[in-house]
Motif scaffolding. Structure first.
Motif, PDB file in Angstrom:
ATOM      1  N   GLY A  97       0.484  -1.350   0.273  1.00  0.00           N
ATOM      2  CA  GLY A  97       0.293   0.125   0.154  1.00  0.00           C
ATOM      3  C   GLY A  97       0.374   1.293   0.054  1.00  0.00           C
ATOM      4  N   LEU A  98       0.473   2.201   0.119  1.00  0.00           N
ATOM      5  CA  LEU A  98       0.523   3.468   0.361  1.00  0.00           C
ATOM      6  C   LEU A  98       2.329   3.624   0.802  1.00  0.00           C
ATOM      7  N   GLN A  99       3.375   4.096   1.030  1.00  0.00           N
ATOM      8  CA  GLN A  99       4.173   4.024   1.147  1.00  0.00           C
ATOM      9  C   GLN A  99       4.583   5.083   2.301  1.00  0.00           C
ATOM     10  N   PRO A 100       5.058   5.247   2.774  1.00  0.00           N
ATOM     11  CA  PRO A 100       4.842   6.064   4.462  1.00  0.00           C
ATOM     12  C   PRO A 100       6.061   7.804   3.845  1.00  0.00           C
ATOM     13  N   GLU A 101       7.440   6.594   3.666  1.00  0.00           N
ATOM     14  CA  GLU A 101       8.095   7.566   3.330  1.00  0.00           C
ATOM     15  C   GLU A 101       8.016   8.115   2.719  1.00  0.00           C
ATOM     16  N   ALA A 102       7.188   7.950   1.427  1.00  0.00           N
ATOM     17  CA  ALA A 102       6.733   8.993   0.472  1.00  0.00           C
ATOM     18  C   ALA A 102       5.981   9.961   0.265  1.00  0.00           C
ATOM     19  N   PHE A 124      -5.077  17.132   3.467  1.00  0.00           N
ATOM     20  CA  PHE A 124      -5.307  16.181   3.487  1.00  0.00           C
ATOM     21  C   PHE A 124      -4.557  14.619   2.924  1.00  0.00           C
ATOM     22  N   CYS A 125      -4.619  13.320   3.708  1.00  0.00           N
ATOM     23  CA  CYS A 125      -4.310  12.174   2.691  1.00  0.00           C
ATOM     24  C   CYS A 125      -5.098  11.763   2.242  1.00  0.00           C
ATOM     25  N   TYR A 126      -5.663  10.889   0.889  1.00  0.00           N
ATOM     26  CA  TYR A 126      -6.569  10.254   0.825  1.00  0.00           C
ATOM     27  C   TYR A 126      -6.496   9.625   0.252  1.00  0.00           C
ATOM     28  N   THR A 127      -6.363   8.209   0.774  1.00  0.00           N
ATOM     29  CA  THR A 127      -6.560   6.636   1.225  1.00  0.00           C
ATOM     30  C   THR A 127      -7.907   5.360   0.562  1.00  0.00           C
ATOM     31  N   ILE A 128      -7.370   4.725   0.046  1.00  0.00           N
ATOM     32  CA  ILE A 128      -8.190   3.516  -0.117  1.00  0.00           C
ATOM     33  C   ILE A 128      -7.306   2.511   0.617  1.00  0.00           C
ATOM     34  N   PRO A 129      -7.251   2.174   2.134  1.00  0.00           N
ATOM     35  CA  PRO A 129      -6.184   1.309   2.407  1.00  0.00           C
ATOM     36  C   PRO A 129      -6.487  -0.756   2.467  1.00  0.00           C
ATOM     37  N   ASP A 151     -10.990   5.744   2.985  1.00  0.00           N
ATOM     38  CA  ASP A 151     -12.079   5.814   2.566  1.00  0.00           C
ATOM     39  C   ASP A 151     -11.944   3.802   2.421  1.00  0.00           C
ATOM     40  N   ASN A 152     -12.749   3.331   2.831  1.00  0.00           N
ATOM     41  CA  ASN A 152     -13.441   2.002   2.786  1.00  0.00           C
ATOM     42  C   ASN A 152     -14.021   1.388   2.649  1.00  0.00           C
ATOM     43  N   PRO A 153     -14.497   1.419   0.974  1.00  0.00           N
ATOM     44  CA  PRO A 153     -16.429   0.718   0.768  1.00  0.00           C
ATOM     45  C   PRO A 153     -16.119  -1.309   1.027  1.00  0.00           C
ATOM     46  N   LEU A 155      -8.732  -6.071   8.550  1.00  0.00           N
ATOM     47  CA  LEU A 155      -7.353  -5.764   8.913  1.00  0.00           C
ATOM     48  C   LEU A 155      -8.225  -4.495   9.994  1.00  0.00           C
ATOM     49  N   PRO A 156      -7.632  -3.733  11.275  1.00  0.00           N
ATOM     50  CA  PRO A 156      -7.902  -2.700  12.048  1.00  0.00           C
ATOM     51  C   PRO A 156      -8.279  -2.133  10.608  1.00  0.00           C
ATOM     52  N   ALA A 157      -8.667  -0.804  10.940  1.00  0.00           N
ATOM     53  CA  ALA A 157      -9.060   0.638  10.328  1.00  0.00           C
ATOM     54  C   ALA A 157      -8.148   0.860  10.712  1.00  0.00           C
ATOM     55  N   LEU A 158      -7.778   2.356   9.747  1.00  0.00           N
ATOM     56  CA  LEU A 158      -6.617   3.125  10.604  1.00  0.00           C
ATOM     57  C   LEU A 158      -6.899   4.182  11.611  1.00  0.00           C
ATOM     58  N   ARG A 159      -8.437   3.829  10.726  1.00  0.00           N
ATOM     59  CA  ARG A 159      -9.180   5.324  12.395  1.00  0.00           C
ATOM     60  C   ARG A 159      -9.123   3.706  13.876  1.00  0.00           C
ATOM     61  N   SER A 160      -9.139   3.026  13.553  1.00  0.00           N
ATOM     62  CA  SER A 160      -9.107   2.476  15.140  1.00  0.00           C
ATOM     63  C   SER A 160      -7.928   3.061  15.888  1.00  0.00           C
ATOM     64  N   PHE A 161      -6.811   3.359  15.195  1.00  0.00           N
ATOM     65  CA  PHE A 161      -6.035   3.363  15.243  1.00  0.00           C
ATOM     66  C   PHE A 161      -5.566   4.904  16.119  1.00  0.00           C
ATOM     67  N   ASP A 162      -6.712   5.640  15.403  1.00  0.00           N
ATOM     68  CA  ASP A 162      -6.060   7.311  15.708  1.00  0.00           C
ATOM     69  C   ASP A 162      -7.337   7.892  15.617  1.00  0.00           C
TER      70      ASP A 162
END
Lengths: 447, 447
Positions: B165-170, B187-192, B224-226, B237-244
């Motif tokens: 997925g999306l590269q953190p360093e990038a 903001f950053c838009y991502t579909i995890p 964005d998690n459809p 997997l746990p959603a990004l929102r579950s961490f923050d």
């Protein structure tokens, strides 16, 4: 009963860590008076003359329930699936038949379905408005439209109305004077039938004249017509769109003639504009609610919906009569009001010295709710005005509501006369019904 | 069968008398490739691997029909009436239970219901974006999101993805370099999960790292998690929102787990942002579709919807298998593709010399449709990419579709090798699955 405190702008004191990130357009948005009142209006002891909720208790619920079930059983994988952004073709064809009742000639490809006509208004505004662009709007105007205009940072310039609706000469002057000062005028927004909030209607002659002026000054008109078929005294007048297909964008809705909870409205526009609206709809929602559209379509096809609209008319006639009788009997001297030919609303002008906003809490404490007039102006006018709606409560409740309101106003007026005017700066909006409207255009009032 | 001509940008040659009136934001809007293909995809002889329509034939239609009828019979005047802009409370409570499956802890007041999650995306963009503001978006990204971003005149800066997925360093580099040049990153838009179009998923470790980077550079994430619950190989997997809870706005949808035609999606946001979204919803639609919300609510309460999602998973597993088998057997050498763990999509990278856009007409003539890759980039990349969806046709059709596509690609490749490369400038997007992704961030690519 204790004093009721009304909803305030939310979270004013909360620290907002995202403040620097918001777009400028969000800065002016606040909860509308109408929306904020929902919580209050829902209390059973309060007679709400505030909301514009249609009285849909008279709908043929068994029939609608059967249609809904049948649609899902027979065509579930289709009616529950994504659809096109322009809306379902059969419904667009039926919409053309509905509009024919007001003289509109249009084909299904002229129609864009929206999530309620509020969304059509939003898509139109999105299509045309840059920050600072001018929208000419009759004064007073629908609070939800002003809210949408503000959310795109339009500058609303109000144009005077009289008993025959928007004044053509005032419109001409406003357009010319805005342009003379280098401002971009994008369109004029008007509710020709039973204006929200005044209940006033453009006469036939007035409509013709407005279109002449629009042609002379090359102005696009947005004709918002949610109430047209709820004409209570005679057949509906021809829509502005029926006179001019190139200069008028027409907005319609099933919220008042069928069911607002389905969120089905529409716009009719010249093709280049229609194409923009479809693209805007794709970006906004992909497509308007498909099942809702199919249910409206099945209802129109399978039920005597014109007969149903006639029954709605009967009910609203009784409610209007209750309100006008109640006002006649209970309003203190010096109060004036409009006598609507249809729609949902009566517009009051209070005696000098009274302020409708500051009286609202007292009114709710006295178990009656209304909408203060200022929300319907972009410029702070309307402090002596009140919008009363007669759509939702029963005639008995409406009558009782006017009695309670009369008490509040009479008492406030006594206080004001005893201790001096409490609101010396209160400015009324529209001239009261019993005064001759001035034919001179006012200076454009800006946000 | 004759050559099929594809839909072109509409009305390019028609004189548009309203041209000077449109807002700048409308200038770049064009019919999306996905939407334009609907007409083609609906022809019965074409196997459409293009659309993202869920396969809802397996829904318990009798049950849903009964629920719909029952709602209208028992609670018609309520479920067909206007509702609140934030959405119906019981549904918002149920939405919190749905999200708990992905580890999200939220209460009903954190949720704003929208007209499909597309509208949540629109409201978010409206809330944050001024013309010229930067949105960081993984590359490639959902075409409908790019379309919405463009409609608010955002500048999309793409950030590289790899198999995790999306590269953190990038992401860090892109945020810092944009800010260093004085640009506002909103903001950053991502579909995890099962990214549209690649099908790739952020690993658990990757999610943690992305949130660390977001905190380090103080960046808001739009998750964005459809497709999250349509995980085909293991539990979600746990959603990004579950961490923050403060740095993530979560977007969800019932379009893939129930029915897109109802248009019910939602956003979960920190309260100050949630308040803005509610106000934006009021301006945009007054309220999301009430009856749709009540029907979703009744379905969730009255049906084993988790069991239904399991059945959807089974169906999509069979479809995915058919597609991957077909690709294995029919793709010409040099073609690579992703192996999604869920969702709807496989992302192909064609051999050098082929251009997915120019091959589309040939493919449709050969009775198979796909979406060319360029729509999923804001910057012209993706000319050698194709999005294939395995959601809607039967496994047999999907397999046959890959066979037809294989023919088209093989023949085109033969031609290219015989007569020279036809598309020398074609640039692939995402590195193909069988190459090691580079860990170096690319230069941000702009619209």
């Amino acid at each position: 009963m204790g004093q009721v405190s009304l909803p305030e702008q939310r979270h004013e004191t909360r620290l907002d860590r995202y403040l620097d990130l918001y777009a400028q357009r969000t800065k002016g948005l606040k909860a509308s008076a109408v929306r904020s009142l929902f919580a209050v209006a829902n209390r059973p002891e309060v007679v709400s003359l505030a909301g514009g909720m249609p009285n849909i208790g008279g709908l043929p619920l068994d029939q609608v329930a059967d249609e809904a079930a049948d649609l899902i059983r027979r065509r579930g994988p289709e009616v529950l699936q994504y659809g096109g952004a322009q809306g379902e073709l059969p419904l667009r064809e039926q919409i053309c038949q509905v509009m024919a009742l007001e003289g509109v000639q249009a084909g299904p490809d002229d129609v864009v379905v929206s999530c309620g006509s509020q969304q059509a208004l939003d898509l139109i505004t999105r299509t045309f408005i840059e920050p600072g662009d001018v929208i000419l709007a009759e004064a007073p105007s629908y609070v939800g439209a002003l809210n949408t205009f503000q959310s795109y940072q339009a500058q609303v310039v109000h144009v005077a109305m009289d008993q025959d609706g928007l004044q053509p000469e005032a419109l001409r002057q406003a357009a010319l004077s805005c342009r003379a000062s280098g401002r971009r005028v994008k369109f004029c927004y008007t509710i020709p039938n039973f204006n929200n909030p005044t209940g006033l209607t453009q006469s036939l002659e007035r409509r013709r004249r407005l279109l002449e002026v629009a042609a002379e000054v090359d102005l696009l008109l947005i004709e918002d017509n949610p109430y047209g078929l709820l004409s209570l005294d005679h057949d509906p007048l021809p829509a502005l769109r029926s006179f001019d297909q190139e200069r008028v964008v027409y907005l319609g809705s099933f919220s008042k003639t069928f069911a607002p909870g389905l969120r089905v409205g529409w716009a009719v526009a010249p093709h280049p504009i229609k194409d923009k609206l479809v693209l805007a709809q794709e970006a906004a929602t992909l497509c308007p609610p498909v099942f809702s559209q199919c249910l409206v379509s099945a209802y129109l096809a399978g039920w005597d919906w014109r007969g149903q609209v006639d029954r709605f008319r009967q009910e609203y006639r009784a409610r209007r009569a209750a309100m006008l009788q109640g006002l006649e009997e209970h309003m203190p001297e010096g109060t004036t009001w409009t006598r609507p030919g249809g729609g949902f609303f009566v517009w009051l002008t209070l005696p000098e010295g009274l302020d409708s906003q500051s009286l609202l809490a007292t009114a709710v404490t006295n178990r009656v709710a209304y909408v203060p007039g200022t929300g319907f102006y972009a410029d702070g006018l309307g402090t002596r005005n009140i919008r009363l709606s007669y759509c939702f409560p029963t005639p008995q409740q409406i009558y009782e509501g006017t009695r309670r309101l009369g008490e509040v106003l009479t008492e406030a007026l006594d206080l004001a006369r005893t201790f001096g005017l409490t609101a010396p700066s209160a400015r009324p909006g529209l001239p009261p019904a019993d005064q001759s409207p001035t034919s001179l255009p006012p200076a454009p009032n800006e946000v």
